[in-house]
Design an enzyme around this catalytic site. Structure first.
Site, PDB file in Angstrom:
ATOM      1  CB  THR A   9     -16.273   4.668  -3.585  1.00  0.00           C
ATOM      2  OG1 THR A   9     -16.066   6.033  -3.204  1.00  0.00           O
ATOM      3  CG2 THR A   9     -17.076   4.612  -4.872  1.00  0.00           C
ATOM      4  N   GLY A  10     -16.317   4.380  -0.116  1.00  0.00           N
ATOM      5  CA  GLY A  10     -15.419   4.278   1.040  1.00  0.00           C
ATOM      6  C   GLY A  10     -15.705   3.034   1.878  1.00  0.00           C
ATOM      7  CG  MET A  58     -19.797  15.426  -0.230  1.00  0.00           C
ATOM      8  SD  MET A  58     -21.562  15.165   0.001  1.00  0.00           S
ATOM      9  CE  MET A  58     -21.885  16.124   1.477  1.00  0.00           C
ATOM     10  CB  ALA A  80     -19.224  12.104   0.917  1.00  0.00           C
ATOM     11  CB  SER A  83     -12.376  10.269   6.000  1.00  0.00           C
ATOM     12  OG  SER A  83     -11.554   9.320   5.339  1.00  0.00           O
ATOM     13  CB  THR A 124     -15.564  12.027  13.757  1.00  0.00           C
ATOM     14  OG1 THR A 124     -14.306  11.620  14.286  1.00  0.00           O
ATOM     15  CG2 THR A 124     -15.490  13.518  13.495  1.00  0.00           C
ATOM     16  CD  GLU A 126      -9.328  13.328  15.303  1.00  0.00           C
ATOM     17  OE1 GLU A 126      -8.934  14.486  15.112  1.00  0.00           O
ATOM     18  OE2 GLU A 126      -8.682  12.510  15.963  1.00  0.00           O
ATOM     19  CE1 TYR A 151     -12.662  13.813   8.943  1.00  0.00           C
ATOM     20  CE2 TYR A 151     -12.181  13.613  11.284  1.00  0.00           C
ATOM     21  CZ  TYR A 151     -12.870  13.194  10.168  1.00  0.00           C
ATOM     22  OH  TYR A 151     -13.762  12.148  10.271  1.00  0.00           O
ATOM     23  CE  LYS A 155     -16.303  14.103   8.997  1.00  0.00           C
ATOM     24  NZ  LYS A 155     -17.401  13.307   8.434  1.00  0.00           N
ATOM     25  CG  HIS A 181     -15.891   2.645  12.386  1.00  0.00           C
ATOM     26  ND1 HIS A 181     -16.120   3.877  12.953  1.00  0.00           N
ATOM     27  CD2 HIS A 181     -16.326   2.743  11.111  1.00  0.00           C
ATOM     28  CE1 HIS A 181     -16.674   4.677  12.067  1.00  0.00           C
ATOM     29  NE2 HIS A 181     -16.799   4.011  10.922  1.00  0.00           N
TER      30      HIS A 181
HETATM   31  P1  NAP Z   1     -13.379   6.728   3.576  1.00  0.00           P
HETATM   32  O1  NAP Z   1     -13.126   5.261   3.389  1.00  0.00           O
HETATM   33  O2  NAP Z   1     -12.239   7.678   3.454  1.00  0.00           O
HETATM   34  O3  NAP Z   1     -14.520   7.134   2.509  1.00  0.00           O
HETATM   35  C1  NAP Z   1     -14.795   8.486   2.259  1.00  0.00           C
HETATM   36  C2  NAP Z   1     -15.797   8.568   1.105  1.00  0.00           C
HETATM   37  O4  NAP Z   1     -16.078   9.943   0.840  1.00  0.00           O
HETATM   38  C3  NAP Z   1     -15.288   7.960  -0.214  1.00  0.00           C
HETATM   39  O5  NAP Z   1     -16.357   7.302  -0.865  1.00  0.00           O
HETATM   40  C4  NAP Z   1     -14.900   9.191  -1.003  1.00  0.00           C
HETATM   41  O6  NAP Z   1     -14.937   9.016  -2.396  1.00  0.00           O
HETATM   42  C5  NAP Z   1     -15.996  10.154  -0.570  1.00  0.00           C
HETATM   43  N1  NAP Z   1     -15.683  11.552  -0.853  1.00  0.00           N
HETATM   44  C6  NAP Z   1     -14.578  12.252  -0.493  1.00  0.00           C
HETATM   45  N2  NAP Z   1     -14.645  13.505  -0.949  1.00  0.00           N
HETATM   46  C7  NAP Z   1     -15.822  13.613  -1.624  1.00  0.00           C
HETATM   47  C8  NAP Z   1     -16.461  14.656  -2.330  1.00  0.00           C
HETATM   48  N3  NAP Z   1     -15.921  15.875  -2.453  1.00  0.00           N
HETATM   49  N4  NAP Z   1     -17.671  14.408  -2.880  1.00  0.00           N
HETATM   50  C9  NAP Z   1     -18.240  13.189  -2.806  1.00  0.00           C
HETATM   51  N5  NAP Z   1     -17.668  12.141  -2.161  1.00  0.00           N
HETATM   52  C10 NAP Z   1     -16.478  12.370  -1.577  1.00  0.00           C
HETATM   53  O7  NAP Z   1     -14.068   7.000   4.993  1.00  0.00           O
HETATM   54  P2  NAP Z   1     -14.822   5.983   5.984  1.00  0.00           P
HETATM   55  O8  NAP Z   1     -13.831   5.427   6.922  1.00  0.00           O
HETATM   56  O9  NAP Z   1     -15.714   5.105   5.207  1.00  0.00           O
HETATM   57  O10 NAP Z   1     -15.689   7.022   6.847  1.00  0.00           O
HETATM   58  C11 NAP Z   1     -17.005   7.383   6.450  1.00  0.00           C
HETATM   59  C12 NAP Z   1     -17.392   8.675   7.137  1.00  0.00           C
HETATM   60  O11 NAP Z   1     -17.350   8.497   8.552  1.00  0.00           O
HETATM   61  C13 NAP Z   1     -16.484   9.855   6.854  1.00  0.00           C
HETATM   62  O12 NAP Z   1     -17.283  11.003   6.838  1.00  0.00           O
HETATM   63  C14 NAP Z   1     -15.543   9.902   8.049  1.00  0.00           C
HETATM   64  O13 NAP Z   1     -15.058  11.217   8.227  1.00  0.00           O
HETATM   65  C15 NAP Z   1     -16.478   9.459   9.147  1.00  0.00           C
HETATM   66  N6  NAP Z   1     -15.867   8.753  10.287  1.00  0.00           N
HETATM   67  C16 NAP Z   1     -15.101   7.651  10.077  1.00  0.00           C
HETATM   68  C17 NAP Z   1     -14.596   6.963  11.164  1.00  0.00           C
HETATM   69  C18 NAP Z   1     -13.758   5.723  10.990  1.00  0.00           C
HETATM   70  O14 NAP Z   1     -13.088   5.324  11.945  1.00  0.00           O
HETATM   71  N7  NAP Z   1     -13.792   5.074   9.832  1.00  0.00           N
HETATM   72  C19 NAP Z   1     -14.882   7.400  12.470  1.00  0.00           C
HETATM   73  C20 NAP Z   1     -15.696   8.517  12.647  1.00  0.00           C
HETATM   74  C21 NAP Z   1     -16.200   9.183  11.537  1.00  0.00           C
HETATM   75  P3  NAP Z   1     -13.647   8.500  -3.242  1.00  0.00           P
HETATM   76  O15 NAP Z   1     -13.678   7.002  -3.132  1.00  0.00           O
HETATM   77  O16 NAP Z   1     -13.920   9.012  -4.592  1.00  0.00           O
HETATM   78  O17 NAP Z   1     -12.436   9.094  -2.593  1.00  0.00           O
HETATM   79  O1  G4F Z   2      -5.581   5.763  11.818  1.00  0.00           O
HETATM   80  P1  G4F Z   2      -5.483   7.224  11.981  1.00  0.00           P
HETATM   81  O2  G4F Z   2      -5.016   8.007  10.814  1.00  0.00           O
HETATM   82  O3  G4F Z   2      -6.917   7.681  12.471  1.00  0.00           O
HETATM   83  P2  G4F Z   2      -7.449   8.998  13.210  1.00  0.00           P
HETATM   84  O4  G4F Z   2      -6.557  10.147  13.033  1.00  0.00           O
HETATM   85  O5  G4F Z   2      -7.798   8.612  14.605  1.00  0.00           O
HETATM   86  O6  G4F Z   2      -8.793   9.307  12.372  1.00  0.00           O
HETATM   87  C1  G4F Z   2      -9.723   8.268  12.074  1.00  0.00           C
HETATM   88  O7  G4F Z   2     -10.644   8.151  13.128  1.00  0.00           O
HETATM   89  C2  G4F Z   2     -11.468   9.319  13.338  1.00  0.00           C
HETATM   90  C3  G4F Z   2     -12.395   8.998  14.511  1.00  0.00           C
HETATM   91  O8  G4F Z   2     -11.749   9.278  15.723  1.00  0.00           O
HETATM   92  C4  G4F Z   2     -12.258   9.591  12.067  1.00  0.00           C
HETATM   93  F1  G4F Z   2     -13.052  10.667  12.259  1.00  0.00           F
HETATM   94  C5  G4F Z   2     -11.297   9.840  10.927  1.00  0.00           C
HETATM   95  O9  G4F Z   2     -12.049  10.027   9.711  1.00  0.00           O
HETATM   96  C6  G4F Z   2     -10.392   8.629  10.752  1.00  0.00           C
HETATM   97  O10 G4F Z   2     -11.181   7.543  10.327  1.00  0.00           O
HETATM   98  O11 G4F Z   2      -4.519   7.576  13.207  1.00  0.00           O
HETATM   99  C7  G4F Z   2      -4.730   7.033  14.488  1.00  0.00           C
HETATM  100  C8  G4F Z   2      -3.546   7.427  15.391  1.00  0.00           C
HETATM  101  C9  G4F Z   2      -3.193   8.905  15.353  1.00  0.00           C
HETATM  102  O12 G4F Z   2      -2.928   9.359  16.652  1.00  0.00           O
HETATM  103  C10 G4F Z   2      -1.900   8.957  14.547  1.00  0.00           C
HETATM  104  O13 G4F Z   2      -1.018  10.023  14.890  1.00  0.00           O
HETATM  105  O14 G4F Z   2      -2.382   6.730  14.936  1.00  0.00           O
HETATM  106  C11 G4F Z   2      -1.279   7.618  14.946  1.00  0.00           C
HETATM  107  N1  G4F Z   2      -0.277   7.153  14.008  1.00  0.00           N
HETATM  108  C12 G4F Z   2       0.999   6.759  14.356  1.00  0.00           C
HETATM  109  N2  G4F Z   2       1.676   6.448  13.263  1.00  0.00           N
HETATM  110  C13 G4F Z   2      -0.387   7.063  12.684  1.00  0.00           C
HETATM  111  C14 G4F Z   2       0.849   6.617  12.199  1.00  0.00           C
HETATM  112  N3  G4F Z   2      -1.432   7.294  11.876  1.00  0.00           N
HETATM  113  C15 G4F Z   2      -1.266   7.087  10.536  1.00  0.00           C
HETATM  114  N4  G4F Z   2      -2.312   7.283   9.735  1.00  0.00           N
HETATM  115  N5  G4F Z   2      -0.057   6.674  10.020  1.00  0.00           N
HETATM  116  C16 G4F Z   2       1.034   6.430  10.816  1.00  0.00           C
HETATM  117  O15 G4F Z   2       2.106   6.068  10.328  1.00  0.00           O
END
Ligand code: NAP
Ligand code: G4F
Length: 353
Positions: A9-10, A58, A80, A83, A124, A126, A151, A155, A181
């Site tokens: 769903t994410g 999870m 999942a 995140s 990630t 991170e 987080y 991870k 992304h």
């Molecule tokens: P997201 O939109 O926040 O989606 C997270 C998903 O995990 C949702 O489907 C959520 O379900 C599910 N989830 C959360 N807690 C759960 C639990 N206890 N059991 C089962 N499902 C659960 O994240 P995303 O951006 O698609 O990212 C996907 C993955 O890549 C994550 O693991 C994230 O940490 C990792 N990641 C993301 C990025 C990025 O930039 N997007 C970068 C590096 C790594 P609900 O809809 O019910 O909340």
């Molecule tokens: O968009 P963010 O919340 O993403 P962040 O923390 O980089 O994490 C995302 O990317 C990770 C990969 O590197 C994933 F693993 C993780 O699951 C997630 O998808 O914040 C990006 C930056 C941070 O430095 C934050 O402090 O933006 C800065 N920021 C400034 N103002 C803010 C804000 N972030 C958020 N969310 N909201 C603000 O108002």
């Protein structure tokens, strides 16, 4: 081929499901019960009735094992997670259970039920945290990890569990070290979508300001639909291996606001208000990745870069708010309402029934 996606769903789950359906896969999704249905992304991509949802969480190994037995997948994509980095400072234990122990549970289920299943794990950028990023170096598979959030620590535990199960039991399990992304399906709390949505609301007169935290933070932002292809490619290799996926460019939060505001003819300095409450106790100053190994071995490279990404996101949000003002519900809201009336259990029926 059958694939099980946790986190369907994410943002990434929805794009990956669409990608795998396009490749002819039968797609199953682990779905956790929520008080309000959360299928707007799957509906938005028009794939909700093409996937099979299996209830699970999870933090509940029995439900993970049940999903693996029911689906009999060739591949599992573990997306999942709790995140959101900011929330992990407020809920460190829940984050550790889902993002850390949850992955160990899934690996255990795979080992016990069918160790030939291939596992992609969503690792990630991170993990790199603060040490290397201070120097603004290009980070690759050899760079060291120094997590700067609960987080990232959870991870990192998961990253090593994946490696250990690969080395100890020969399971084809890989870590995709993906840098940030984004897309129009990104959650509203993440900074890019918070900005694109906020700027669009200002443009149509529904808001006057946009409150943000650390404007100087730099991230390597790519386009999510391209990144899910890299996940699949990692599972098609002869040998399991971990890969960095990134664009190689970093830009600041301030630049993202400038780009989106400029695109809609707004002056960012007139609308942005910095609020302490959006700053983190510890923040990674800069992340920039080197995906050249993925380029050589997977044939993957990014196509959409910073400027195009910022513009496509703000345009999509502008379109949504304009249609709202014209009296139309967001399509996903309307469909979610319908689903609510059908009752929750209807959601769990496989499409064929
Ligand atoms: P997201 O939109 O926040 O989606 C997270 C998903 O995990 C949702 O489907 C959520 O379900 C599910 N989830 C959360 N807690 C759960 C639990 N206890 N059991 C089962 N499902 C659960 O994240 P995303 O951006 O698609 O990212 C996907 C993955 O890549 C994550 O693991 C994230 O940490 C990792 N990641 C993301 C990025 C990025 O930039 N997007 C970068 C590096 C790594 P609900 O809809 O019910 O909340
Ligand atoms: O968009 P963010 O919340 O993403 P962040 O923390 O980089 O994490 C995302 O990317 C990770 C990969 O590197 C994933 F693993 C993780 O699951 C997630 O998808 O914040 C990006 C930056 C941070 O430095 C934050 O402090 O933006 C800065 N920021 C400034 N103002 C803010 C804000 N972030 C958020 N969310 N909201 C603000 O108002």
């Amino acid at each position: 081929m059958k694939a099980l996606i946790t986190g369907i769903t994410g943002q990434d789950g929805a794009y990956l499901a669409r990608f795998l359906l396009g490749k002819g896969y039968e797609v199953f999704g682990l779905y956790r019960r929520t008080s309000t249905p959360n299928f707007w992304r799957l509906l938005n991509l028009g794939i909700f009735d093409k996937i099979r949802l299996i209830p699970g969480d999870m933090t509940d190994i029995a439900s993970l094992s049940n999903a693996v037995i029911e689906c009999e997948p060739d591949e599992i994509y573990n997306l999942a997670a709790q995140s959101f980095v900011g929330t992990s400072f407020e809920e460190p234990l829940a984050t550790a259970q889902v993002d850390g122990l949850g992955v160990a549970s899934l690996l255990t289920s795979i080992k016990q039920i069918n160790p030939r299943i291939r596992l992609y794990h969503a690792s990630t950028s991170e993990l790199y945290g603060i040490s290397e990023s201070k120097a603004k170096v290009l980070l690759n598979e050899q760079s060291s990890f120094w997590p700067a959030s609960p987080y990232a620590a959870a991870k990192l535990y998961a990253f090593h569990q994946v490696r250990i199960y690969r080395e100890a039991y020969g399971i084809f399990a890989v870590n995709g070290i993906l840098f940030n992304h984004e897309s129009p399906l990104r959650g509203l709390e993440f900074v890019t979508r918070k900005i694109s949505n906020g700027v669009a609301r200002i443009k149509v007169g529904l808001a006057e300001t946009l409150e943000l935290g650390n404007l100087d933070a730099e991230r390597d932002w790519g386009y999510a639909p391209e990144y899910v292809e890299a996940m699949w490619l990692m599972l098609q290799q002869d040998k399991p291996d971990d890969f960095v996926i990134a664009t190689g460019e970093s830009h600041s939060v301030k630049e993202f606001v400038e780009q989106t505001c400029g695109h809609l003819g707004l002056d960012w300095q007139e609308v942005v208000v910095v609020r302490e409450r959006f700053k983190r106790p510890l923040d990674v100053p800069c992340l920039r990745g080197d995906a050249s190994r993925a380029g050589q071995k997977l044939g993957w490279s990014p196509k959409i870069h910073f400027r195009e990404l910022a513009e496509l996101m703000v345009e999509e949000d502008l379109k949504r708010w304009n249609s709202y003002l014209e009296g139309q519900l967001f399509p996903w809201d309307a469909i979610n309402d319908q689903l609510l009336y059908q009752g929750h259990s209807a959601l769990l029926q496989p499409p064929s029934e």
